[in-house]
Design a protein around this motif. Structure first.
Motif, PDB file in Angstrom:
ATOM      1  N   PRO A 106      11.268 -15.699  -1.677  1.00  0.00           N
ATOM      2  CA  PRO A 106      10.993 -16.942  -0.939  1.00  0.00           C
ATOM      3  C   PRO A 106       9.819 -17.699  -1.557  1.00  0.00           C
ATOM      4  O   PRO A 106       8.864 -17.094  -2.055  1.00  0.00           O
ATOM      5  CB  PRO A 106      10.657 -16.438   0.471  1.00  0.00           C
ATOM      6  N   GLU A 107       9.882 -19.012  -1.526  1.00  0.00           N
ATOM      7  CA  GLU A 107       8.849 -19.833  -2.162  1.00  0.00           C
ATOM      8  C   GLU A 107       7.473 -19.627  -1.545  1.00  0.00           C
ATOM      9  O   GLU A 107       6.456 -19.882  -2.184  1.00  0.00           O
ATOM     10  CB  GLU A 107       9.240 -21.310  -2.083  1.00  0.00           C
ATOM     11  N   THR A 108       7.432 -19.152  -0.309  1.00  0.00           N
ATOM     12  CA  THR A 108       6.143 -18.948   0.358  1.00  0.00           C
ATOM     13  C   THR A 108       5.450 -17.667  -0.090  1.00  0.00           C
ATOM     14  O   THR A 108       4.294 -17.443   0.257  1.00  0.00           O
ATOM     15  CB  THR A 108       6.343 -18.900   1.882  1.00  0.00           C
ATOM     16  N   TRP A 109       6.135 -16.827  -0.835  1.00  0.00           N
ATOM     17  CA  TRP A 109       5.537 -15.570  -1.294  1.00  0.00           C
ATOM     18  C   TRP A 109       4.720 -15.836  -2.551  1.00  0.00           C
ATOM     19  O   TRP A 109       5.260 -16.270  -3.575  1.00  0.00           O
ATOM     20  CB  TRP A 109       6.613 -14.535  -1.587  1.00  0.00           C
ATOM     21  N   TYR A 110       3.440 -15.557  -2.465  1.00  0.00           N
ATOM     22  CA  TYR A 110       2.549 -15.728  -3.619  1.00  0.00           C
ATOM     23  C   TYR A 110       2.036 -14.348  -4.011  1.00  0.00           C
ATOM     24  O   TYR A 110       1.198 -13.761  -3.327  1.00  0.00           O
ATOM     25  CB  TYR A 110       1.390 -16.663  -3.262  1.00  0.00           C
ATOM     26  N   VAL A 111       2.558 -13.818  -5.087  1.00  0.00           N
ATOM     27  CA  VAL A 111       2.261 -12.444  -5.499  1.00  0.00           C
ATOM     28  C   VAL A 111       1.508 -12.484  -6.822  1.00  0.00           C
ATOM     29  O   VAL A 111       2.069 -12.870  -7.850  1.00  0.00           O
ATOM     30  CB  VAL A 111       3.557 -11.613  -5.646  1.00  0.00           C
ATOM     31  N   THR A 112       0.246 -12.088  -6.799  1.00  0.00           N
ATOM     32  CA  THR A 112      -0.565 -12.091  -8.021  1.00  0.00           C
ATOM     33  C   THR A 112      -0.505 -10.755  -8.750  1.00  0.00           C
ATOM     34  O   THR A 112      -0.825 -10.680  -9.936  1.00  0.00           O
ATOM     35  CB  THR A 112      -2.032 -12.406  -7.685  1.00  0.00           C
ATOM     36  N   GLN A 113      -0.108  -9.692  -8.061  1.00  0.00           N
ATOM     37  CA  GLN A 113      -0.022  -8.374  -8.685  1.00  0.00           C
ATOM     38  C   GLN A 113       1.156  -8.328  -9.670  1.00  0.00           C
ATOM     39  O   GLN A 113       2.042  -9.189  -9.639  1.00  0.00           O
ATOM     40  CB  GLN A 113       0.165  -7.289  -7.622  1.00  0.00           C
ATOM     41  N   LEU A 124       9.080   6.647   1.326  1.00  0.00           N
ATOM     42  CA  LEU A 124       7.894   6.520   0.476  1.00  0.00           C
ATOM     43  C   LEU A 124       8.149   7.080  -0.915  1.00  0.00           C
ATOM     44  O   LEU A 124       7.737   6.487  -1.920  1.00  0.00           O
ATOM     45  CB  LEU A 124       6.713   7.249   1.126  1.00  0.00           C
ATOM     46  N   ASP A 125       8.828   8.219  -1.012  1.00  0.00           N
ATOM     47  CA  ASP A 125       9.039   8.845  -2.319  1.00  0.00           C
ATOM     48  C   ASP A 125       9.830   7.929  -3.248  1.00  0.00           C
ATOM     49  O   ASP A 125       9.546   7.844  -4.451  1.00  0.00           O
ATOM     50  CB  ASP A 125       9.772  10.180  -2.160  1.00  0.00           C
ATOM     51  N   GLN A 126      10.831   7.247  -2.701  1.00  0.00           N
ATOM     52  CA  GLN A 126      11.616   6.320  -3.519  1.00  0.00           C
ATOM     53  C   GLN A 126      10.727   5.188  -4.039  1.00  0.00           C
ATOM     54  O   GLN A 126      10.807   4.802  -5.215  1.00  0.00           O
ATOM     55  CB  GLN A 126      12.777   5.740  -2.692  1.00  0.00           C
ATOM     56  N   ALA A 127       9.874   4.671  -3.163  1.00  0.00           N
ATOM     57  CA  ALA A 127       8.982   3.584  -3.568  1.00  0.00           C
ATOM     58  C   ALA A 127       7.978   4.053  -4.617  1.00  0.00           C
ATOM     59  O   ALA A 127       7.673   3.333  -5.575  1.00  0.00           O
ATOM     60  CB  ALA A 127       8.251   3.035  -2.343  1.00  0.00           C
ATOM     61  N   LEU A 128       7.460   5.261  -4.458  1.00  0.00           N
ATOM     62  CA  LEU A 128       6.504   5.795  -5.431  1.00  0.00           C
ATOM     63  C   LEU A 128       7.147   5.946  -6.805  1.00  0.00           C
ATOM     64  O   LEU A 128       6.518   5.680  -7.837  1.00  0.00           O
ATOM     65  CB  LEU A 128       5.973   7.144  -4.952  1.00  0.00           C
ATOM     66  N   LEU A 129       8.409   6.378  -6.823  1.00  0.00           N
ATOM     67  CA  LEU A 129       9.100   6.551  -8.099  1.00  0.00           C
ATOM     68  C   LEU A 129       9.283   5.209  -8.804  1.00  0.00           C
ATOM     69  O   LEU A 129       9.092   5.099 -10.021  1.00  0.00           O
ATOM     70  CB  LEU A 129      10.452   7.226  -7.868  1.00  0.00           C
ATOM     71  N   VAL A 130       9.636   4.186  -8.040  1.00  0.00           N
ATOM     72  CA  VAL A 130       9.786   2.854  -8.629  1.00  0.00           C
ATOM     73  C   VAL A 130       8.425   2.311  -9.067  1.00  0.00           C
ATOM     74  O   VAL A 130       8.293   1.692 -10.128  1.00  0.00           O
ATOM     75  CB  VAL A 130      10.457   1.898  -7.625  1.00  0.00           C
ATOM     76  N   GLN A 131       7.400   2.560  -8.263  1.00  0.00           N
ATOM     77  CA  GLN A 131       6.056   2.088  -8.607  1.00  0.00           C
ATOM     78  C   GLN A 131       5.597   2.624  -9.956  1.00  0.00           C
ATOM     79  O   GLN A 131       4.886   1.942 -10.705  1.00  0.00           O
ATOM     80  CB  GLN A 131       5.071   2.505  -7.512  1.00  0.00           C
ATOM     81  N   GLN A 132       6.002   3.845 -10.290  1.00  0.00           N
ATOM     82  CA  GLN A 132       5.612   4.444 -11.565  1.00  0.00           C
ATOM     83  C   GLN A 132       6.117   3.641 -12.763  1.00  0.00           C
ATOM     84  O   GLN A 132       5.551   3.730 -13.852  1.00  0.00           O
ATOM     85  CB  GLN A 132       6.156   5.873 -11.670  1.00  0.00           C
ATOM     86  N   GLN A 133       7.160   2.857 -12.561  1.00  0.00           N
ATOM     87  CA  GLN A 133       7.793   2.172 -13.687  1.00  0.00           C
ATOM     88  C   GLN A 133       7.066   0.891 -14.095  1.00  0.00           C
ATOM     89  O   GLN A 133       7.264   0.395 -15.208  1.00  0.00           O
ATOM     90  CB  GLN A 133       9.258   1.833 -13.347  1.00  0.00           C
ATOM     91  N   ILE A 134       6.240   0.342 -13.195  1.00  0.00           N
ATOM     92  CA  ILE A 134       5.575  -0.937 -13.471  1.00  0.00           C
ATOM     93  C   ILE A 134       4.073  -0.739 -13.319  1.00  0.00           C
ATOM     94  O   ILE A 134       3.570  -0.600 -12.195  1.00  0.00           O
ATOM     95  CB  ILE A 134       6.072  -2.041 -12.522  1.00  0.00           C
ATOM     96  N   PRO A 135       3.331  -0.687 -14.415  1.00  0.00           N
ATOM     97  CA  PRO A 135       1.877  -0.481 -14.317  1.00  0.00           C
ATOM     98  C   PRO A 135       1.221  -1.530 -13.425  1.00  0.00           C
ATOM     99  O   PRO A 135       1.471  -2.728 -13.571  1.00  0.00           O
ATOM    100  CB  PRO A 135       1.412  -0.615 -15.773  1.00  0.00           C
ATOM    101  N   GLY A 136       0.401  -1.065 -12.496  1.00  0.00           N
ATOM    102  CA  GLY A 136      -0.314  -1.971 -11.608  1.00  0.00           C
ATOM    103  C   GLY A 136       0.447  -2.374 -10.368  1.00  0.00           C
ATOM    104  O   GLY A 136      -0.085  -3.115  -9.529  1.00  0.00           O
TER     105      GLY A 136
END
Length: 291
Positions: A106-113, A124-136
């Motif tokens: 959505p255009e209202t989402w401003y994501v700087t990360q 949570l485990d699924q999200a942690l695994l995906v998080q590992q793929q994108i530094p930061g």
């Protein structure tokens, strides 16, 4: 007052008075100190003044990671740059994740990360695994989310996905193929498919070539970008097979039998699979909790 007055020593009477004062102070103070020390020692010995133990350090809980194909990843683009969601989705697909939707945020989402991974409380485990793929990348728990899927919102800080792990030649049981016939020999695709199954390959479709090509060689092996290693292994089983890369996704290959086909390469002449190093079990680290 003269210099002599300043240097005059105290009289004997004054010295006796100061000495008595010191004795009185010692007599009054020392018993109190001794009594207090004895009281504290007794309290510790009886367990009345047990010191508070230091709080144990909080450590993340390391657990086996979920299987990458066991849940869906949706990718949303919040960068304003065209094609970013598709780029990240392709990278995740190459790393064996199952991709769901690809869209703009959505255009209202401003994501700087670099990215924000949205997930439900039970995943949570699924999200942690995906998080590992994108530094930061950061996590965002959506308490109302019940879906097993996670959303990756690509932000302005995105630079790259983690490098691909080392690739190894797939084993026959890890290769899926379609077998197509372009000759006038009826049942040839079924015969070849049966032989490939006996060698451990997985066969899906068996029919005449849906692209209606006419192959004059032994066979044409069609494959996509991710199926190059699978195509190479399949070619070892068909003498003089030709490889053709197309735009398909995934690792499935097409074996298109041609008019010069006489049979598969004898198993004794097929190179043995290269040994693989033992792979560590993938894990995720659940953040520690002070609760």
């Amino acid at each position: 007052m003269t210099e002599q007055d300043l240097t005059q020593e105290p009289s004997p009477e004054e010295r006796r008075r100061k000495h008595r004062t010191r004795q009185i102070l010692i007599f009054v103070t020392l018993p109190g100190v001794l009594l207090g020390t004895a009281t504290v020692s007794a309290a510790y010995s009886q367990g009345w003044l047990t010191p508070t133990p230091p709080k144990a350090a909080c450590s993340p809980q390391v657990v086996p990671a979920p299987k990458r194909s066991s849940f869906t990843v949706n990718v949303l683009n919040a960068t304003g740059r065209d094609g970013m969601a598709a780029t990240v989705a392709k990278g995740l697909s190459q790393r064996k994740f199952s991709i769901g939707g690809i869209s703009n945020a959505p255009e209202t989402w401003y994501v700087t990360q670099p990215a924000v991974v949205h997930y439900g409380p039970k995943f949570l485990d699924q999200a942690l695994l995906v998080q590992q793929q994108i530094p930061g990348a950061e996590l965002f728990q959506d308490d109302g989310r019940v879906s097993k899927s996670v959303d990756v919102v690509v932000g302005l800080g995105y630079k790259e996905i983690v490098p691909l792990p080392p690739r190894f030649d797939p084993l026959p049981r890890e290769i899926t193929m379609n077998v197509y016939n372009t000759t006038f020999r009826e049942g040839l695709a079924s015969t070849v498919a049966k032989e490939f199954k006996q060698r451990g390959f997985k066969v899906k479709e068996v029919s005449n070539d849906p692209l209606k090509t006419l192959q004059m060689g032994t066979a044409l092996i069609r494959f996509g970008e991710e199926g190059d290693l699978a195509a190479k292994i399949v070619a070892q089983h068909i003498p003089k097979a030709t490889l053709l890369k197309d735009g398909r996704a995934g690792t499935k290959v097409d074996v298109v039998i041609g008019n010069a086909f006489t049979g598969l390469t004898p198993l004794a002449q097929v190179p043995a699979p290269a040994p693989r190093p033992k792979q560590a079990t993938p894990t995720v680290a659940r953040p520690c909790s002070d609760n």
